[in-house]
Design an enzyme around this catalytic site. Structure first.
Site, PDB file in Angstrom:
ATOM      1  N   SER A 137     112.656  62.462  45.809  1.00  0.00           N
ATOM      2  CA  SER A 137     112.105  63.815  45.834  1.00  0.00           C
ATOM      3  C   SER A 137     110.811  63.799  45.041  1.00  0.00           C
ATOM      4  O   SER A 137     110.571  62.888  44.233  1.00  0.00           O
ATOM      5  CB  SER A 137     113.099  64.788  45.185  1.00  0.00           C
ATOM      6  N   TYR A 150     119.073  67.309  38.432  1.00  0.00           N
ATOM      7  CA  TYR A 150     118.693  66.849  39.768  1.00  0.00           C
ATOM      8  C   TYR A 150     117.499  65.912  39.665  1.00  0.00           C
ATOM      9  O   TYR A 150     117.477  64.835  40.267  1.00  0.00           O
ATOM     10  CB  TYR A 150     118.356  68.064  40.635  1.00  0.00           C
ATOM     11  N   LYS A 154     116.906  61.841  40.750  1.00  0.00           N
ATOM     12  CA  LYS A 154     115.849  61.424  41.670  1.00  0.00           C
ATOM     13  C   LYS A 154     114.866  60.461  40.997  1.00  0.00           C
ATOM     14  O   LYS A 154     114.326  59.560  41.650  1.00  0.00           O
ATOM     15  CB  LYS A 154     115.118  62.652  42.226  1.00  0.00           C
TER      16      LYS A 154
END
Length: 257
Positions: A137, A150, A154
């Protein structure tokens, strides 16, 4: 013959969103595709594109091994592994920290890539060729205060990609990462109107699929490719290591402390 024609590709998280878009694009280019997902919708998509479906919980090492085996047994080999399965982050790190959600994020977003990559490499290193694409991401190359956990998973994916790539390059295997911006998928859910109200573009998953194919055609290895609404796609330019990491003779100055 194009890059995809006659190839066998495994796509985790292929039942929807980015994974489904990649599966469809690869199949339209002549690839035979195995969709690996916990969502049985993947079976419908597999039938649509003339591929195969295998129920796969990417957080389980055995399931990843079974997905690779399905590709080799059904289609006679494996050429491309797209490790795309992932879940979104919810909440911050301080006031609303939820350990159970943190474990879910790590299990799917990181363990799923680790296990999937390891299973694919068992085939690729033996045959002397193969391409791995892992979905990270933009949050993997920048800070994300609204979703720090998160972002951590990533960042870890990119660290894994960049670190494994040189160890398998001489075996004919490439390892790269896709770094999408906001994509119109279930992960964003009800947040899409708020994002667009801020003037931030939300791209269709087909844009990620387009860049995924481009990486296979033009990419090197150990690269992270942003998927953004502007400019020509290309790998992210990581900064050089600080000289303190590369010059063993450098002495600490007083202002280094």
């Amino acid at each position: 013959m194009n890059t995809l024609d006659g190839k066998v590709a495994l796509v985790t998280g292929g039942a929807g969103g980015i994974g489904a878009a990649i599966a469809r694009r690869f199949a339209s280019g002549g690839a035979r595709v195995v969709i690996a997902d916990v969502d049985p919708t993947g079976e419908t998509i597999a039938r649509e594109i003339g591929g195969a479906f295998v129920r796969t919980d990417v957080a389980r090492r055995a399931d990843n091994t079974a997905a690779v085996r399905t590709a080799t047994e059904r289609f006679g080999g494996l050429d491309i592994a797209v490790l795309n399965a992932g879940i979104g982050g919810q909440g911050g790190f301080v006031e609303d920290f939820r350990p159970e959600h943190y474990r879910d994020l790590v299990s799917v977003n990181l363990d799923g890539v680790v296990y999937g990559m390891h299973a694919a490499l068992e085939v690729f290193t033996e045959q002397g060729s193969g391409a791995i694409l892992a979905t990270s991401s933009l949050a993997g190359v920048s800070e994300s205060p609204i979703n720090p956990l998160y972002a951590a998973t990533k960042h870890a994916v990119i660290g894994l990609v960049r670190s494994v790539a040189p160890t398998v390059a001489d075996r004919g295997v490439t390892v790269n990462a896709l770094c999408p911006t906001f994509i119109d998928t279930a992960i964003l859910g009800e947040a899409i109107p708020y994002i667009t109200d801020l003037g931030v573009a939300v791209l269709p998953p087909e844009r990620v699929a387009e860049v995924a194919e481009l990486v296979l055609v033009r990419g090197g290895t150990g690269e992270a490719w942003p998927v953004v609404p502007h400019g020509e796609p290309g790998p992210f330019a990581f900064p050089e290591l600080p000289s303190i990491m590369t010059d063993p003779n450098r002495q600490f100055a007083e202002d280094d402390s």
